[in-house]
Every structure is written in C-alpha cells, then in structure tokens.
Design a protein around this motif. Structure first.
Motif, PDB file in Angstrom:
ATOM      1  N   SER A  28      -6.557   6.127 -14.960  1.00  0.00           N
ATOM      2  CA  SER A  28      -5.763   7.022 -14.226  1.00  0.00           C
ATOM      3  C   SER A  28      -6.564   8.146 -13.741  1.00  0.00           C
ATOM      4  N   ASP A  49      -8.850   7.580 -11.200  1.00  0.00           N
ATOM      5  CA  ASP A  49      -9.046   7.314 -10.103  1.00  0.00           C
ATOM      6  C   ASP A  49      -8.770   8.206  -8.802  1.00  0.00           C
ATOM      7  N   LEU A  50      -7.563   8.566  -8.667  1.00  0.00           N
ATOM      8  CA  LEU A  50      -6.892   9.103  -7.881  1.00  0.00           C
ATOM      9  C   LEU A  50      -7.602  10.693  -7.377  1.00  0.00           C
ATOM     10  N   GLY A  61      -3.329   8.888 -11.245  1.00  0.00           N
ATOM     11  CA  GLY A  61      -3.256   7.533 -10.844  1.00  0.00           C
ATOM     12  C   GLY A  61      -4.393   6.691 -10.632  1.00  0.00           C
ATOM     13  N   GLU A  62      -4.147   5.563 -11.085  1.00  0.00           N
ATOM     14  CA  GLU A  62      -5.187   4.469 -10.950  1.00  0.00           C
ATOM     15  C   GLU A  62      -4.975   3.735  -9.429  1.00  0.00           C
ATOM     16  N   LEU A  63      -6.308   3.648  -8.949  1.00  0.00           N
ATOM     17  CA  LEU A  63      -6.145   3.086  -7.763  1.00  0.00           C
ATOM     18  C   LEU A  63      -6.434   1.470  -7.494  1.00  0.00           C
ATOM     19  N   SER A 110      -3.477   1.465  -3.162  1.00  0.00           N
ATOM     20  CA  SER A 110      -2.202   1.684  -3.385  1.00  0.00           C
ATOM     21  C   SER A 110      -2.430   2.119  -5.098  1.00  0.00           C
ATOM     22  N   ILE A 111      -1.330   2.946  -5.351  1.00  0.00           N
ATOM     23  CA  ILE A 111      -1.557   3.492  -6.664  1.00  0.00           C
ATOM     24  C   ILE A 111      -0.742   2.976  -7.728  1.00  0.00           C
ATOM     25  N   PRO A 160       1.620   8.197  -9.550  1.00  0.00           N
ATOM     26  CA  PRO A 160       2.121   7.110  -9.121  1.00  0.00           C
ATOM     27  C   PRO A 160       3.801   6.991  -8.833  1.00  0.00           C
ATOM     28  N   ASN A 179       0.325   5.479  -2.215  1.00  0.00           N
ATOM     29  CA  ASN A 179      -0.813   5.047  -2.027  1.00  0.00           C
ATOM     30  C   ASN A 179      -1.944   6.224  -1.880  1.00  0.00           C
ATOM     31  N   LEU A 180      -3.287   5.857  -1.517  1.00  0.00           N
ATOM     32  CA  LEU A 180      -4.065   7.204  -1.407  1.00  0.00           C
ATOM     33  C   LEU A 180      -3.774   7.978  -0.165  1.00  0.00           C
TER      34      LEU A 180
END
Length: 512
Positions: free
Chosen positions: A78, A80-81, A106-108, A113-114, A138, A158-159
């Motif tokens: 989580s 990543d973002l 958030g995980e990418l 996309s998240i 997310p 998403n990112l």
C-alpha cells in the motif's frame, strides 16, 4: 531534490504515520531503506511501470526512498502510491506545494490503476488526529474512510487522477457520509429470524437469557436437533450495536481486510463460525506482524463453535484468557499488540461420538465409558467460563407441522434491550462492565443477594444434583439476568430454580 509524502502503517487496530522521503540525486541506482519487507521493496517495479503508462518517467538517477521511522517494519504494497508521488515531486515532474497536507495510500497496478488496501478506517482516524487536510486512497476504500469527519476523503481510481488533484488540474470531489443516518438505515439486518423456528421453546428461552446477560452458552444434543439453526439466530435478538461498538468492529474487519468493496460501517453484530480444523493462531490472532483472529472478528458479536469436542484441545485452551479479559494480547520480540475480544461464545456438541446418547427414540451404540471420555475432550476450565448448559432434544413431527405463529426476533429483542438497560444502570459506575456475565466474584456477592429460601434451594441443588463448586457463581449470575428479564429488583426463588437447570454438564454422573 528531496520530497516528502506521508503514508501509514497499521499495527493491531491502530495506525501510525510513516514519512516517505524521496531524494533524487546524481547516480544510477534505486535504494529503499527503512525496514521494508519484500512486498514494499518490489514497489520499484510497479511504480516504474505505472509512471511510464501514465506519461511520466522513472528518473535515471540515484533514487533513495526512506520509510521513517526506520525501526518499524513496513509491510505490504500500500506504499506504492505515496512512493510514486514522492518520486514525481523529487524529480520535478510535478509541482505540489501543499503535499504535506495529504496522507496517501494505495497499491499500484502496472497500468497505474489503484487497488484496495487494508485498514483504511484506522488510517483515516489517525490522519484526522495528526491534522492532515485530506486522505487520498483507492476509491473502493473511500466509503469506509469517509466515516471519519473533519477529513477530506478522496477516492482515486488511478495514479493520474491522484496527480491531477494534487497539482490542482482536476480536483476529486471529497466523499461525505451522514454516519448516524447510514448507521440507523442498516441496523439489525438479519435474514434468520426466530419466527421461523417451530418448537424448541426452552432453547429459545435460554438464548434469550444469554442475550440479555451476555452469557456464554453450550448446547448439547443429537444431530439434526437444531443446534446450529438456533445459534445462527442469536445475533438477531442481541441489542443493536452502538455507534462506538460499530466503529470498533469496523476497524477490526478493516485491518483484517474483510470489508467488502465500497463498504462503510458494520451495523449488525458479527457472527463467526470457524471450522473445527482451525489453528490456534487463526483463532486468537498472530503472525509476524500480528493480525486479528476469529475471536477478534467476533468482537461485539457471536463466536459459534460447532462440534466443540472436535476442535484441537490446544486451540480451545487458548480461549480461556480472552474469555475472562475480553481482549487478547499477541506478543512478539519487538512488538506487543492488544486486540479486542469481547464476544459471546456459543458452542454446540453431540452428547457422544454416535450422537444419540439420551435420545428419546434412537439407541446409543457407544461402548461404556466412551460418552464420558468424549465429554472430557472439553476441559473443566473452559466449561467454567460457560454460564448456560442447555440440552437440545429433537422436535416432534406435530411441532414441526403445527400451523401456529411463534415469537419473532424483534419481539424477543425488545425484552433483551429492556434487561440490558437495567444492567446499564446497575453498572453505571463501572465503565468496563456493562452486563451481568462480566461481574467478578465480589460483585456477584453484592449484586446477587438471595433470601434464606433461595440459599436453601441452592444448597439442596448442589448436594442432590452433585453440582460442582464452579457452578455457584454462574447460577447466581444467570438468576440475576432472569430477574432482570422479569423486571424484578430482587432474585426470587423461581429465578434461581430456572438458573439451576442450566448447569446440566456440572452434574455428577450426567453421562453415567
């Protein structure tokens, strides 16, 4: 160039702020420090792909990512973002002057996309406590986090959407909920209802007493007598969750990752029924970074253990302390975490291996001594923590086919709530005690006074029926609850007599 973003780590049911520092300087390598686990380290590749797919680039320079404080282990994907946002800011690909106002999680996916995360609710609570303006996470987790007021909860798909909001090009509309209105709308939504149960009036009565006083129950009877069916209906007669109880329950399920997408508050009491092959760690919780087990997931609700003797002895014994203390402490070398475990235990079992001991029609085929050996699989100390022992007998054809209306769960719940209000007044000076089952021995002596006739009855019962000494306090607690259901201030002899019949497994020679 140095940039800072903020994320969060969840330990137990509480969150802690993690500062993510990203420095881009001369060089060619990527370094990640701050005690990350494998999933966090692998974020380099997910972040690189997500940046490229959304029109950005991974700096071909020396990139150092530090997750502070460095002495706390960081786990999961989580981060990543916030790492991606930090890299973009540190490499001057975006300009975000107010980045420190947001907590980001958030995980990418590789396309940017998240994906959903665990623990969004405790993270949101901690973000508000630490004074963050907004929480970017997310979209699937936004409903859960939006329960927290005075915090902008921004659900991103998403990112690129998260970046455009931070840079001011396209703002994400904050999600807001009227918590109390949403809570009242979904309160007490149960499919199973006692209105559908024919017969078994004595079992319904015992479950009503259990619900009114928060007592643990064990039901013993042959296969097909309705033990599981009755147990599943118990949550429908329990008092509604308070808002505080609902928040506590939701936090636990959020941390465990058991909330559905776009879910918010849990408004109905949980009902957990683990299989008898469960391990002790799965039941009480644990792991490298401890996670809640079934007894915590049943917090403020019901834990149903079907076929109790089939559970491993070691698994059952680990419940003894949580049943007393209403919490479970998981200790590791570097961390010790408390999980709430305030649940009602409902257990069921057959009276013998073949299941037909004491059956009115079928004959038991078990060898002599086998019945007692089977019952001894459940230890005395565990039975000591179960207030009501109820014998369940099969329902006759006439009762099953009778066309008569039976009491609904709503009608029974009204009586339970009235009894709980009496207990709430009784224990108003004891904030940690709010039902009769939680009384200690000293409180039982002061709040469960019986007259001379009652003492004589209890003495006779213990002598004639061979009741064990541990049954004494349990009988008084249950009789106090029965008196509350009857609206009586004093425990009367009929309340005591009814409580005595709920100690069948304590009787000498019950299985002889």
């Amino acid at each position: 160039m140095l940039a800072k973003t903020y994320g969060s780590a969840v330990y137990g049911v509480d969150a802690h702020i993690i500062t993510i520092e990203v420095n881009v300087s001369t060089g060619t390598k990527f370094f990640m420090v701050g005690l990350p686990d494998s999933a966090v380290k692998e974020s380099e590749h997910r972040v690189e792909s997500a940046l490229k797919q959304n029109g950005f680039s991974m700096p071909r320079q020396k990139v150092i990512v530090n997750l502070a404080p460095a002495d706390i282990k960081k786990e999961g994907s989580s981060y990543d973002l916030p790492i991606a946002i930090g890299i973009l800011a540190a490499s001057a690909q975006i300009d975000v002057p107010n980045l420190e106002e947001y907590l980001i999680m958030g995980e990418l996916a590789l396309d940017g996309s998240i994906r959903p995360i665990k623990g969004a609710l405790p993270i949101a609570i901690e973000a508000r406590k630490k004074g963050f303006k907004g929480l970017i996470l997310p979209k699937e987790n936004a409903s859960e986090a939006a329960i927290v007021d005075n915090l902008q909860v921004l659900g991103a798909d998403n990112l690129l959407q998260a970046v455009r909001h931070l840079t001011g090009f396209e703002l994400i509309e904050p999600l807001e909920y009227d918590t109390r209105d949403m809570f009242q709308t979904h309160i007490n939504e149960y499919e199973a209802d006692f209105a559908n149960v024919q017969g078994q009036e004595n079992i319904k009565r015992s479950l009503e007493i259990a619900a009114a006083g928060g007592h643990n129950v064990i039901m013993i009877g042959p296969p097909g007598a309705g033990k599981t069916m009755l147990a599943k209906r118990l949550p429908s007669i329990l008092p509604p969750l308070s808002l505080q109880e609902s928040l506590e329950t939701t936090k636990i399920h959020s941390v465990a990752g058991h909330l559905k997408e776009h879910a918010s508050l849990i408004a109905s009491r949980p009902f957990r029924a683990p299989h008898h092959t469960i391990s002790d760690v799965a039941l009480v919780g644990g792991g490298g970074i401890p996670q809640p087990g079934e007894i915590s997931l049943a917090n403020n609700g019901v834990l149903f253990l079907d076929e109790l003797p089939e559970f491993k002895r070691a698994v059952l014994e680990v419940m003894r302390q949580p049943l007393e203390e209403r919490k479970v402490t998981i200790s590791r070398a570097k961390i010790s975490i408390d999980f709430p475990a305030n649940f009602m235990l409902i257990a069921s079992m057959n009276p013998c291996p073949c299941g037909y001991y004491n059956h009115p029609e079928k004959e038991c085929v078990c060898a002599p001594g086998v019945v007692q050996k089977y019952l001894n699989k459940v230890s005395g100390p565990l039975l000591d923590r179960i207030d009501l022992h109820v014998e369940v007998t099969p329902v006759s054809f006439d009762q099953l086919s009778a066309d008569r209306k039976t009491e609904s769960s709503e009608e029974i719940r009204k009586r339970v709530i009235e009894a709980r209000l009496i207990q709430e007044e009784r224990f108003k000076d004891q904030p940690e005690i709010y039902n009769n089952a939680m009384m200690n021995s000293q409180m039982v002596k002061s709040m469960c006074q019986i007259n001379q006739a009652g003492k004589a009855l209890l003495k006779t019962a213990m002598e004639k029926l061979g009741l064990s000494a541990r049954a004494y306090d349990r009988i008084l607690k249950v009789s106090r609850t029965i008196a509350d259901l009857a609206g009586k201030e004093d425990i009367q002899i009929e309340h005591l007599a009814e409580a005595i019949q709920y100690r069948s497994l304590d009787r000498d020679g019950w299985a002889s």
